[in-house]
Write a protein that holds these residues in place. Structure first.
Motif, PDB file in Angstrom:
ATOM      1  N   GLN A  27       0.773  -1.255   0.196  1.00 22.61           N
ATOM      2  CA  GLN A  27      -0.052   0.251  -0.039  1.00 22.61           C
ATOM      3  C   GLN A  27       1.015   1.302  -0.014  1.00 22.61           C
ATOM      4  O   GLN A  27       0.425   2.202  -0.056  1.00 22.61           O
ATOM      5  CB  GLN A  27      -0.925  -0.116   0.948  1.00 22.61           C
ATOM      6  N   LYS A  28       2.268   1.087   0.037  1.00 25.95           N
ATOM      7  CA  LYS A  28       3.228   2.331   0.127  1.00 25.95           C
ATOM      8  C   LYS A  28       2.841   3.359   1.046  1.00 25.95           C
ATOM      9  O   LYS A  28       2.620   4.362   0.876  1.00 25.95           O
ATOM     10  CB  LYS A  28       3.078   2.931  -1.514  1.00 25.95           C
ATOM     11  N   VAL A  29       2.725   2.557   2.225  1.00 22.56           N
ATOM     12  CA  VAL A  29       2.462   3.459   3.561  1.00 22.56           C
ATOM     13  C   VAL A  29       3.767   4.305   3.874  1.00 22.56           C
ATOM     14  O   VAL A  29       4.862   4.141   3.445  1.00 22.56           O
ATOM     15  CB  VAL A  29       2.136   2.704   4.890  1.00 22.56           C
ATOM     16  N   ASP A  30       3.655   5.535   4.643  1.00 25.15           N
ATOM     17  CA  ASP A  30       4.667   6.250   5.086  1.00 25.15           C
ATOM     18  C   ASP A  30       5.630   5.746   6.236  1.00 25.15           C
ATOM     19  O   ASP A  30       6.695   6.250   6.236  1.00 25.15           O
ATOM     20  CB  ASP A  30       4.381   7.515   5.237  1.00 25.15           C
ATOM     21  N   GLY A  31       5.120   4.883   6.694  1.00 23.26           N
ATOM     22  CA  GLY A  31       5.847   4.267   8.103  1.00 23.26           C
ATOM     23  C   GLY A  31       5.142   3.080   8.439  1.00 23.26           C
ATOM     24  O   GLY A  31       3.827   2.984   8.343  1.00 23.26           O
ATOM     25  N   ILE A  32       5.767   2.277   9.259  1.00 23.77           N
ATOM     26  CA  ILE A  32       5.414   1.072   9.741  1.00 23.77           C
ATOM     27  C   ILE A  32       5.894   0.896  11.225  1.00 23.77           C
ATOM     28  O   ILE A  32       7.052   0.859  11.495  1.00 23.77           O
ATOM     29  CB  ILE A  32       5.612  -0.204   8.920  1.00 23.77           C
ATOM     30  N   ALA A  33       4.691   0.800  12.010  1.00 25.12           N
ATOM     31  CA  ALA A  33       5.097   0.333  13.432  1.00 25.12           C
ATOM     32  C   ALA A  33       4.840  -1.162  13.750  1.00 25.12           C
ATOM     33  O   ALA A  33       3.584  -1.526  13.309  1.00 25.12           O
ATOM     34  CB  ALA A  33       4.245   1.207  14.475  1.00 25.12           C
ATOM     35  N   VAL A  34       5.507  -1.897  14.266  1.00 25.12           N
ATOM     36  CA  VAL A  34       5.265  -3.359  14.393  1.00 25.12           C
ATOM     37  C   VAL A  34       5.795  -3.861  15.715  1.00 25.12           C
ATOM     38  O   VAL A  34       6.654  -3.563  16.248  1.00 25.12           O
ATOM     39  CB  VAL A  34       5.876  -4.109  13.238  1.00 25.12           C
ATOM     40  N   THR A  35       5.029  -5.217  16.448  1.00 25.19           N
ATOM     41  CA  THR A  35       5.372  -5.762  17.389  1.00 25.19           C
ATOM     42  C   THR A  35       6.230  -6.982  16.806  1.00 25.19           C
ATOM     43  O   THR A  35       6.173  -7.397  15.901  1.00 25.19           O
ATOM     44  CB  THR A  35       4.124  -6.159  18.042  1.00 25.19           C
ATOM     45  N   LEU A  36       7.311  -7.349  17.698  1.00 27.56           N
ATOM     46  CA  LEU A  36       8.195  -8.409  17.255  1.00 27.56           C
ATOM     47  C   LEU A  36       7.872  -9.670  18.415  1.00 27.56           C
ATOM     48  O   LEU A  36       9.130  -9.996  18.949  1.00 27.56           O
ATOM     49  CB  LEU A  36       9.526  -7.725  17.238  1.00 27.56           C
ATOM     50  N   ALA A  37       6.822 -10.085  18.678  1.00 22.66           N
ATOM     51  CA  ALA A  37       6.697 -11.401  19.568  1.00 22.66           C
ATOM     52  C   ALA A  37       7.344 -12.384  19.174  1.00 22.66           C
ATOM     53  O   ALA A  37       8.087 -13.372  19.722  1.00 22.66           O
ATOM     54  CB  ALA A  37       5.221 -11.348  19.713  1.00 22.66           C
ATOM     55  N   LYS A  38       7.409 -12.446  17.637  1.00 24.03           N
ATOM     56  CA  LYS A  38       8.089 -13.682  17.125  1.00 24.03           C
ATOM     57  C   LYS A  38       9.179 -12.992  15.852  1.00 24.03           C
ATOM     58  O   LYS A  38       8.632 -13.343  14.928  1.00 24.03           O
ATOM     59  CB  LYS A  38       7.039 -14.752  16.592  1.00 24.03           C
ATOM     60  N   PRO A  39       9.932 -12.692  16.391  1.00 21.90           N
ATOM     61  CA  PRO A  39      10.893 -11.770  15.474  1.00 21.90           C
ATOM     62  C   PRO A  39      11.510 -12.465  14.255  1.00 21.90           C
ATOM     63  O   PRO A  39      11.459 -12.091  13.059  1.00 21.90           O
ATOM     64  CB  PRO A  39      12.115 -11.139  16.273  1.00 21.90           C
ATOM     65  N   ASP A  40      11.815 -13.812  14.292  1.00 21.68           N
ATOM     66  CA  ASP A  40      12.322 -14.547  13.213  1.00 21.68           C
ATOM     67  C   ASP A  40      11.266 -14.651  12.013  1.00 21.68           C
ATOM     68  O   ASP A  40      11.592 -14.354  10.839  1.00 21.68           O
ATOM     69  CB  ASP A  40      12.651 -15.926  13.507  1.00 21.68           C
ATOM     70  N   ALA A  41      10.019 -14.464  12.249  1.00 19.55           N
ATOM     71  CA  ALA A  41       9.029 -14.682  11.353  1.00 19.55           C
ATOM     72  C   ALA A  41       8.831 -13.446  10.448  1.00 19.55           C
ATOM     73  O   ALA A  41       8.319 -13.146   9.339  1.00 19.55           O
ATOM     74  CB  ALA A  41       7.796 -15.049  11.962  1.00 19.55           C
ATOM     75  N   LEU A  42       9.500 -12.226  11.188  1.00 16.23           N
ATOM     76  CA  LEU A  42       8.984 -11.095  10.572  1.00 16.23           C
ATOM     77  C   LEU A  42      10.261 -10.381  10.019  1.00 16.23           C
ATOM     78  O   LEU A  42      10.476  -9.434   9.512  1.00 16.23           O
ATOM     79  CB  LEU A  42       8.601 -10.168  11.592  1.00 16.23           C
TER      80      LEU A  42
END
Length: 346
Positions: free
Chosen positions: A116-131
């Motif tokens: 969607q070409k957003v201007d920024g992403i905030a993300v949680t990393l509960a399972k970081p390897d998958a992300l």
């Protein structure tokens, strides 16, 4: 800053502004907007409604995606989202919220945000390897990514711009010391989601400092009747348990029911707050809670991306997380936070 002029692959080595934005961002905080539950479907917020408003920034409109690992019905994330919506209202940001507890599905939601070409992403990393891979793709697309809540030990490895949350190991260590001061001898740490590194770090932190015996008890946090029966059975089997440590407010409230049903004398302590939990602390049903200020995590995550886009600011010097906890809430100070919890900001 026009994102078309931003380098396609950003990194901390490119940053040029000192990390002094935390106080400024916190000073701009305002009352939150109403929020709903998460889910796989992305939900947009224009940042209106809720409490008082100091007006909207006159900077160009931004779109920011907030992608968490919220499980259906977990009200903790309503508080995170309310903080994010408050920042979005102030910063002229369209907030797109989505969530999924399955790590692969969460990665897919991040990919949707990239598409969607957003201007920024905030993300949680509960399972970081998958992300890891999808975060790398976001960076390659020139989209700044910040972390919040989960992943304090992993955000730098994934190349995130900033992180806002609690060091779960430190929080666990503090709780373990607290148990020692209370004379606890045997505890059970109730883990509601296997594979979530933040929850594991909490129990491991307690284990590092607690001088008594402790074991983990795994439950299905999306099935409260099952949680109740599992904790009740454990307490009925082992009468020596004097403390049940919950890793979330809903789990703590259910564990308190288990204590009563089992006829146990165990005390319940927990991580995280909600309005029901503050009342339980006030009446002694729950002994204390460790608060990580989730509203602040959501607020700072969105506000930081606005600051980076418009001023080139970043928090923590690019090397340190911005810590929002831990802080203890017990009967001695619960009255000071109860009003905030009632309106969904603590």
């Amino acid at each position: 800053m026009d994102r078309s002029s931003r380098p396609r692959s950003w990194s901390r080595s490119r940053r040029i502004v000192p990390a002094l934005a935390v106080a400024a961002a916190a000073a701009l905080a305002l009352a939150g907007c109403s929020s709903g539950s998460g889910g796989k479907k992305a939900e947009e917020s224009e940042g209106g409604g809720g409490g008082g408003s100091a007006g909207r920034a006159n900077t160009p409109r931004m779109t920011i995606a907030l992608v968490t690992h919220q499980s259906p019905g977990d009200t903790f994330w309503d508080i995170v989202r309310k903080g994010a919506e408050a920042a979005a209202a102030k910063d002229n940001v369209k907030l797109v919220y989505s969530a999924d507890p399955n790590a692969g599905n969460q990665a897919g939601l991040v990919q949707n945000a990239i598409d969607q070409k957003v201007d920024g992403i905030a993300v949680t990393l509960a399972k970081p390897d998958a992300l890891k891979d999808v975060v790398s793709r976001a960076r390659a697309a020139g989209i700044p990514v910040v972390g919040l809540n989960s992943g304090v030990s992993e955000w730098q490895k994934l190349g995130l711009l900033e992180f806002f949350g609690q060091d779960e190991t430190v929080a666990g260590e503090a709780l373990g010391k607290r148990l020692n001061g209370l004379g606890a001898k045997k505890a059970v740490c109730v883990v509601q989601e296997q594979g979530n590194i933040g929850l594991t770090q909490r129990c491991d932190g307690v284990r590092k400092t607690f001088s008594g015996a402790i074991e983990n008890l795994y439950v299905n946090g999306t099935d409260m009747p099952s949680v109740k029966s599992t904790v009740t059975a454990k307490l009925e089997k082992d009468g020596d348990i004097d403390h049940v440590i919950a890793l979330g407010a809903p789990i703590a409230l259910t564990a308190a029911q288990s204590v009563a049903e089992a006829g146990s004398e165990a005390k319940v302590a927990t991580f995280d707050l909600n309005k029901q939990l503050t009342k339980a602390i006030a009446d002694g049903t729950v002994e204390f809670a460790v608060d990580q200020q989730p509203y602040l995590q959501g607020y700072l995550a969105i506000d930081s991306l606005w600051l980076y886009e418009n001023n080139g600011n970043y928090m923590g010097g690019g090397e340190q997380p911005v810590l929002t906890g831990p802080a203890f809430v017990d009967r001695s100070n619960v009255d000071s936070v109860d009003g905030f919890a009632a309106k969904g900001t603590r």
